[in-house]
Write a protein that holds these residues in place. Sequence first.
Motif, mmCIF file in Angstrom:
data_model
loop_
_atom_site.group_PDB
_atom_site.id
_atom_site.type_symbol
_atom_site.label_atom_id
_atom_site.label_comp_id
_atom_site.label_asym_id
_atom_site.label_seq_id
_atom_site.Cartn_x
_atom_site.Cartn_y
_atom_site.Cartn_z
ATOM 1 N N ALA A 369 0.828 -1.210 0.000
ATOM 2 C CA ALA A 369 0.000 0.000 0.000
ATOM 3 C C ALA A 369 0.860 1.257 0.000
ATOM 4 O O ALA A 369 0.545 2.253 -0.661
ATOM 5 N N ALA A 370 1.989 1.217 0.738
ATOM 6 C CA ALA A 370 2.850 2.391 0.848
ATOM 7 C C ALA A 370 3.524 2.737 -0.470
ATOM 8 O O ALA A 370 4.001 3.867 -0.648
ATOM 9 N N ALA A 371 3.576 1.789 -1.385
ATOM 10 C CA ALA A 371 4.216 2.056 -2.674
ATOM 11 C C ALA A 371 3.489 3.157 -3.440
ATOM 12 O O ALA A 371 4.091 3.841 -4.279
ATOM 13 N N THR A 372 2.213 3.349 -3.160
ATOM 14 C CA THR A 372 1.441 4.377 -3.875
ATOM 15 C C THR A 372 1.088 5.580 -3.004
ATOM 16 O O THR A 372 0.952 6.690 -3.511
ATOM 17 N N ALA A 373 0.928 5.371 -1.690
ATOM 18 C CA ALA A 373 0.577 6.486 -0.790
ATOM 19 C C ALA A 373 0.887 6.087 0.647
ATOM 20 O O ALA A 373 0.809 4.903 0.996
ATOM 21 N N PRO A 374 1.241 7.054 1.516
ATOM 22 C CA PRO A 374 1.472 6.721 2.915
ATOM 23 C C PRO A 374 0.234 6.078 3.534
ATOM 24 O O PRO A 374 -0.898 6.477 3.231
ATOM 25 N N VAL A 375 0.448 5.100 4.420
ATOM 26 C CA VAL A 375 -0.668 4.401 5.041
ATOM 27 C C VAL A 375 -0.356 4.185 6.521
ATOM 28 O O VAL A 375 0.756 3.814 6.895
ATOM 29 N N GLU A 376 -1.344 4.442 7.354
ATOM 30 C CA GLU A 376 -1.203 4.267 8.796
ATOM 31 C C GLU A 376 -1.842 2.953 9.191
ATOM 32 O O GLU A 376 -2.998 2.687 8.842
ATOM 33 N N GLU A 384 5.475 4.405 4.462
ATOM 34 C CA GLU A 384 5.503 5.225 3.266
ATOM 35 C C GLU A 384 6.721 4.919 2.411
ATOM 36 O O GLU A 384 7.728 4.374 2.894
ATOM 37 N N LYS A 385 6.630 5.255 1.149
ATOM 38 C CA LYS A 385 7.763 5.172 0.231
ATOM 39 C C LYS A 385 8.600 6.431 0.422
ATOM 40 O O LYS A 385 8.081 7.548 0.440
ATOM 41 N N ALA A 386 9.908 6.265 0.569
ATOM 42 C CA ALA A 386 10.785 7.415 0.805
ATOM 43 C C ALA A 386 10.847 8.296 -0.437
ATOM 44 O O ALA A 386 10.803 7.808 -1.575
ATOM 45 N N THR A 387 10.952 9.585 -0.235
ATOM 46 C CA THR A 387 11.056 10.519 -1.356
ATOM 47 C C THR A 387 12.467 10.553 -1.935
ATOM 48 O O THR A 387 12.667 11.012 -3.053
ATOM 49 N N GLU A 388 13.459 10.059 -1.158
ATOM 50 C CA GLU A 388 14.853 10.139 -1.603
ATOM 51 C C GLU A 388 15.234 9.033 -2.581
ATOM 52 O O GLU A 388 16.319 9.085 -3.178
ATOM 53 N N GLY A 389 14.392 8.007 -2.722
ATOM 54 C CA GLY A 389 14.762 6.912 -3.617
ATOM 55 C C GLY A 389 13.883 5.700 -3.425
ATOM 56 O O GLY A 389 12.810 5.769 -2.804
ATOM 57 N N ASP A 390 14.366 4.562 -3.917
ATOM 58 C CA ASP A 390 13.585 3.329 -3.910
ATOM 59 C C ASP A 390 13.781 2.574 -2.599
ATOM 60 O O ASP A 390 14.495 1.559 -2.548
ATOM 61 N N PHE A 391 13.199 3.070 -1.540
ATOM 62 C CA PHE A 391 13.178 2.353 -0.255
ATOM 63 C C PHE A 391 11.977 2.841 0.538
ATOM 64 O O PHE A 391 11.273 3.771 0.136
ATOM 65 N N ARG A 393 9.983 3.626 4.505
ATOM 66 C CA ARG A 393 10.164 4.052 5.901
ATOM 67 C C ARG A 393 8.910 3.705 6.685
ATOM 68 O O ARG A 393 7.786 3.874 6.194
ATOM 69 N N VAL A 394 9.124 3.266 7.913
ATOM 70 C CA VAL A 394 8.023 3.057 8.845
ATOM 71 C C VAL A 394 8.259 3.999 10.019
ATOM 72 O O VAL A 394 9.244 3.845 10.762
ATOM 73 N N HIS A 395 7.384 4.979 10.171
ATOM 74 C CA HIS A 395 7.528 6.006 11.206
ATOM 75 C C HIS A 395 6.780 5.593 12.475
ATOM 76 O O HIS A 395 5.756 4.910 12.407
ATOM 77 N N TYR A 396 7.284 6.060 13.593
ATOM 78 C CA TYR A 396 6.651 5.791 14.878
ATOM 79 C C TYR A 396 5.206 6.283 14.881
ATOM 80 O O TYR A 396 4.320 5.641 15.446
ATOM 81 N N SER A 397 4.950 7.410 14.246
ATOM 82 C CA SER A 397 3.590 7.941 14.119
ATOM 83 C C SER A 397 3.607 9.051 13.080
ATOM 84 O O SER A 397 4.673 9.438 12.575
ATOM 85 N N ARG A 398 2.439 9.594 12.776
ATOM 86 C CA ARG A 398 2.385 10.734 11.851
ATOM 87 C C ARG A 398 3.112 11.938 12.433
ATOM 88 O O ARG A 398 3.718 12.732 11.699
ATOM 89 N N SER A 399 3.029 12.108 13.729
ATOM 90 C CA SER A 399 3.651 13.266 14.376
ATOM 91 C C SER A 399 5.134 13.045 14.635
ATOM 92 O O SER A 399 5.950 13.956 14.478
ATOM 93 N N ASN A 400 5.468 11.846 15.074
ATOM 94 C CA ASN A 400 6.836 11.533 15.493
ATOM 95 C C ASN A 400 7.505 10.711 14.397
ATOM 96 O O ASN A 400 7.230 9.528 14.238
ATOM 97 N N ARG A 401 8.434 11.337 13.653
ATOM 98 C CA ARG A 401 8.998 10.699 12.477
ATOM 99 C C ARG A 401 10.283 9.910 12.750
ATOM 100 O O ARG A 401 11.131 9.755 11.869
ATOM 101 N N LEU A 402 10.452 9.394 13.960
ATOM 102 C CA LEU A 402 11.482 8.387 14.185
ATOM 103 C C LEU A 402 11.112 7.167 13.351
ATOM 104 O O LEU A 402 9.942 6.772 13.305
ATOM 105 N N HIS A 403 12.094 6.535 12.704
ATOM 106 C CA HIS A 403 11.690 5.558 11.707
ATOM 107 C C HIS A 403 12.671 4.396 11.551
ATOM 108 O O HIS A 403 13.844 4.478 11.944
ATOM 109 N N VAL A 404 12.147 3.339 10.945
ATOM 110 C CA VAL A 404 12.921 2.193 10.457
ATOM 111 C C VAL A 404 12.954 2.289 8.934
ATOM 112 O O VAL A 404 11.902 2.438 8.299
ATOM 113 N N ASP A 405 14.153 2.240 8.366
ATOM 114 C CA ASP A 405 14.299 2.229 6.907
ATOM 115 C C ASP A 405 14.351 0.791 6.406
ATOM 116 O O ASP A 405 15.063 -0.049 6.977
ATOM 117 N N LEU A 406 13.617 0.506 5.319
ATOM 118 C CA LEU A 406 13.589 -0.813 4.696
ATOM 119 C C LEU A 406 14.178 -0.687 3.296
ATOM 120 O O LEU A 406 13.613 0.016 2.440
#
Length: 494
Positions: A369-376, A384-391, A393-406
Motif C-alpha cells: 500500500a505504501a508504494a502508492t501512498a502513505p498508510v497508517e 511510506e515510500k521514501a522521497t529520496e529513492g527506492d526504499f 520508511r516506517v515512522h513511529y507515528s504521523r507526528s513523530n517521524r522516528l523511523h525504520v528504513d527498509l
Amino acid sequence: MRVRPCQAALVSAIALNLLLLFCAWRNPGAPAPLCRSPRAVPGVTVILRDFEDFESDLAGTARSFAALPVPVLVVAETPPYPPVPLPAGVALLRLHPDAAEPPPRLEMNIHTRHVALVPDGARAAPGLLERMRNALEAAGDAARLVAAPVGSKPVRCLELHVEPREWTARFSSLAAPPRTCGAVEGAAVLLLRTRDLLALPFPLARPVPTALFIQAALRRWRLLVMPAAFPAARRAPVSPHGRWKAENLAVNRRRRLMRDLGIKREVLADGSERWYGCGKETARCFGTVHAQTPQYLLAGRWTPPCCLRALRETTRHVVAALEAAGVRYWLEGGSLLGAVRLGDIIPWDYDVDLGIYREDVGKCRWLAAAATAPVEDAEGFLWEKATEGDFYRVHYSRSNRLHVDLWPFYARGAVMTKDTWLGHPQDVEFPERFLVPRVPVPFAGVTAMAPNNARAFLELKFGAGAIEKPEYPNPAVKRLEGAAEGVSPPPRGQ
C-alpha cells in the motif's frame, strides 16, 4: 586652596553619581566589579519559594522564621494572589520582569553568607539554622548542602547519578545510612552557601529540592543530613480541588524543570521511570539530520532515551509484520553493528536499517500500500515510500517521524544490489551467501534476522575492526571521544 566641607560633599556626590552612571553604562544586566553588592555578612537568609498561591501557609512560615530573627525573602513569579499579609521586614522578590521596573536580581537581595530554602508549612526551631551552617562549614569539601527534615517523618537518603550524555537522572536507595548522599526524599530545609546558590544556572527553579539535587550532582556536590528536625505547622486538609490544582502544577513544573536541565528520563529509587521526551503525539526530540550528524552529537549527547524507546518499539512492530507476511529481511549497517556489540540500537543512532528482498515487498500489505501512498496501520505506525529513492520508511507515528528504513535488495548473479545509493561508506553491494542462511540475533528487545557471518559482513561494509572500534556516523564532522582506543559504549536498557 582650602576645601570647605560643603565643597567636599558636593564633589563626593558628583563622583558617586558618575560611578553609578559608569556601572549602568558598562553592563546594564550585571554589576561591574566596582558596583557589586556589599560583601556577604555572617548569617542565614531564609528563602520561601515552594508554595502555592492557594491554600498555602506562606504567612505563617514567614512569620515563624522572621521571629528568630533572620532575613526572610519570599520569591515568586508574581506577588501572591490572593494577597498574603507578610510580616514586617519580610521582602518579596518578583521574578517575572516588569517592563517599567529594573530586572529582578537575586544576588542584590541576599546579603548573608548562607541561605536556607524552606518549604511551605515549616516552623522555625531556635538555633537549628546555625547548627546546620556550622555542620556545613565543618564538613569542608565533603558536603556543599545540608538538609534537615520538616515534621516527624525522617527524610530518606538517596544516591543520585546524572548522566547528561544519556539525558538521564538515576535515583537509588542506599543500603546503610551514609555520611553524605546525593538527594533526600521528604520535606526538608536545605542550607548552602550563598555563593554556591548564585553559581547555579537555575538557582530557584521549581520544585526547588529536585532542581538543587540535580544541579549539585552535576557538580559532584554532596549532601549532609542533620538528625534534628524543624516542626511542621498543623494545617487543615487541602480541599480536593486544591489537591487537584497542586498535583497538576507539580507535574507541569517538573516537566519544565527537566526540559531546562536536559533530563528526559528519571529512574526512581523504586525502579519506576518518569519520561519527559517525545511520544506518539509529539514531534521527535531532534530536527533534520545533516551530514549524518544529529544536533545532539554536536552538543556532546547521545540519542534521547525517549527516541531510543520509540525506535525499539517501531523495530519490534516492523519485524513482527515482516515475519508474519513472510518477507525475508536482515539487520543492515549500523543496526547490525549495534546488535553485535550490544544486542541493541547503538546509543547515538537515530534510525534503524533493515534490508529486505525486493521480490518480497508485495507479500506485506503495508509495504504494498505504501508504494502508492502513505498508510497508517492499526497501531498508529506510518508506512511510506521514501522521497529520496527506492526504499521504504516506517515512522513511529504521523507526528513523530522516528523511523525504520527498509532497503529493497535483489540478487544480480551472486551479488545483492539495490537501485538507490545515498553515498554512505557502508552503502555497498555484497555476496548473497551472507543471507543463505540468515541467522537470529537479539536486537532491541526482539529476536531479529541477520547475515550469517556478521563480522565479515560488517568489515566489508565498514572496514577492518569495525566491531571493536566504535565511531560516530561521520567522523569528519564529529568524532567519538576514545574511539581511537577502541572504547565500546556501555550497554543500554531495553
